[in-house]
Write an enzyme that holds these catalytic residues in place. Structure first.
Site, PDB file in Angstrom:
ATOM      1  N   CYS A 112       0.843  -1.101  -0.116  1.00 53.50           N
ATOM      2  CA  CYS A 112      -0.022   0.114  -0.084  1.00 53.50           C
ATOM      3  C   CYS A 112       0.779   1.346  -0.012  1.00 53.50           C
ATOM      4  O   CYS A 112       1.424   1.645  -0.989  1.00 53.50           O
ATOM      5  CB  CYS A 112      -1.020  -0.171   1.177  1.00 53.50           C
ATOM      6  SG  CYS A 112      -2.297   0.965   0.936  1.00 53.50           S
ATOM      7  N   HIS A 215      -3.836  -5.092   0.883  1.00 50.91           N
ATOM      8  CA  HIS A 215      -3.080  -5.511   2.316  1.00 50.91           C
ATOM      9  C   HIS A 215      -3.332  -7.010   2.668  1.00 50.91           C
ATOM     10  O   HIS A 215      -4.094  -7.164   3.313  1.00 50.91           O
ATOM     11  CB  HIS A 215      -3.842  -4.714   3.396  1.00 50.91           C
ATOM     12  CG  HIS A 215      -3.275  -3.312   3.420  1.00 50.91           C
ATOM     13  ND1 HIS A 215      -2.753  -2.812   4.201  1.00 50.91           N
ATOM     14  CD2 HIS A 215      -4.032  -2.338   2.909  1.00 50.91           C
ATOM     15  CE1 HIS A 215      -2.431  -1.473   4.034  1.00 50.91           C
ATOM     16  NE2 HIS A 215      -3.272  -1.187   3.303  1.00 50.91           N
ATOM     17  N   GLU A 217      -1.808  -8.649   4.695  1.00 45.85           N
ATOM     18  CA  GLU A 217      -1.565  -8.923   6.102  1.00 45.85           C
ATOM     19  C   GLU A 217      -2.910  -8.974   6.828  1.00 45.85           C
ATOM     20  O   GLU A 217      -3.240  -9.615   7.924  1.00 45.85           O
ATOM     21  CB  GLU A 217      -0.501  -7.913   6.746  1.00 45.85           C
ATOM     22  CG  GLU A 217      -1.101  -6.545   7.234  1.00 45.85           C
ATOM     23  CD  GLU A 217      -1.286  -5.620   5.872  1.00 45.85           C
ATOM     24  OE1 GLU A 217      -0.999  -6.213   4.651  1.00 45.85           O
ATOM     25  OE2 GLU A 217      -1.458  -4.602   6.160  1.00 45.85           O
TER      26      GLU A 217
END
Ligand SMILES: [Mn+2]
Length: 237
Positions: A112, A215, A217
């Protein structure tokens, strides 16, 4: 064990837990992604750019996480009214880390904001705010209030790339950005775009530079497949 430096963010506004006793932090999901890939996360406290060389000497690769907007000053613009929070301290520290990692030939993964920092550092530009500056916008790239862990939009894969075995072509990704890459820097090649044409992934496999706009994660808790992205990066070291 491969050591991955993760540049940290910081809280520099008064807040209920720490007041003005400010803290550096890294979201635990990044730590989970790196440890899940069998590597050792090393949090790099946001600090003086002069320390970047020593920090990079101590790790095998660099992860640049998400966060604030990137100051448009680095690509010759003033901030438009719709830009979000910028943090020049963080910008300058991460630009220094990135420069050192590239000089040392160590792999870099930008997520990002991290991808945007890579692009700007290498001479590219950003949309400061997609709704204001990108007329072809038809995809919701800031999916709030939908949960972080919920994937929402598709991507169109432009070429074979480092994520071939990690992300299925039909996979949905999550999206929490209002800035995006405008002109991609020389030396970087597009791997994927959203269906309204926003660059969502790029890489330079020779220099081991990788960036994605979503994202993974945050997807880990609901979609174990997202771990494969971190595995793919660690395998590049
Ligand atoms: Mn997006």
């Amino acid at each position: 064990m491969k050591k991955i430096g993760i540049s940290s963010n910081h809280v520099v506004h008064a807040n209920p837990r720490f007041g003005t006793n400010y803290v550096n932090y890294v979201q635990k999901n990044y730590i989970a992604g790196i440890t899940g890939a069998g590597a050792l996360p090393m949090v790099l406290p946001l600090g003086k750019p002069e320390l970047a060389e020593a920090y990079i000497d101590s790790v095998d690769a660099l992860l640049l996480p998400g966060g604030q907007d990137v100051s448009p000053d680095y690509y010759g613009e003033d901030p438009i009214p719709q830009i979000g929070e910028i943090d020049r301290q963080r910008d300058l520290f991460e630009l220094a880390l990135l420069k050192e990692a590239i000089r040392a030939g160590k792999p870099v993964f930008g997520i990002c904001r991290g991808a945007q920092v890579i692009n700007v550092a290498m001479g590219g530009t950003l949309y400061q705010d997609l709704p204001t500056q990108y007329p072809k916008l038809t995809v919701k790239h800031d999916q709030y209030p939908t949960k972080w862990s919920t994937p929402t939009h598709r991507v169109s894969w432009e070429r074979s790339n480092w994520l071939d075995d990690a992300v299925s072509p039909e996979a949905l990704i999550n999206s929490f950005h209002h800035q995006a890459i405008k002109d991609l820097a020389d030396g970087l090649v597009v791997d994927a775009k959203s269906f309204d044409g926003v660059i969502e992934a790029f890489s330079n496999d020779d220099k081991k530079i990788y960036g994605i706009q979503w994202h993974p994660e945050m997807l880990l808790m609901t979609n174990p497949e997202a771990q494969k992205i971190f595995d793919a990066f660690v395998n590049k070291i």
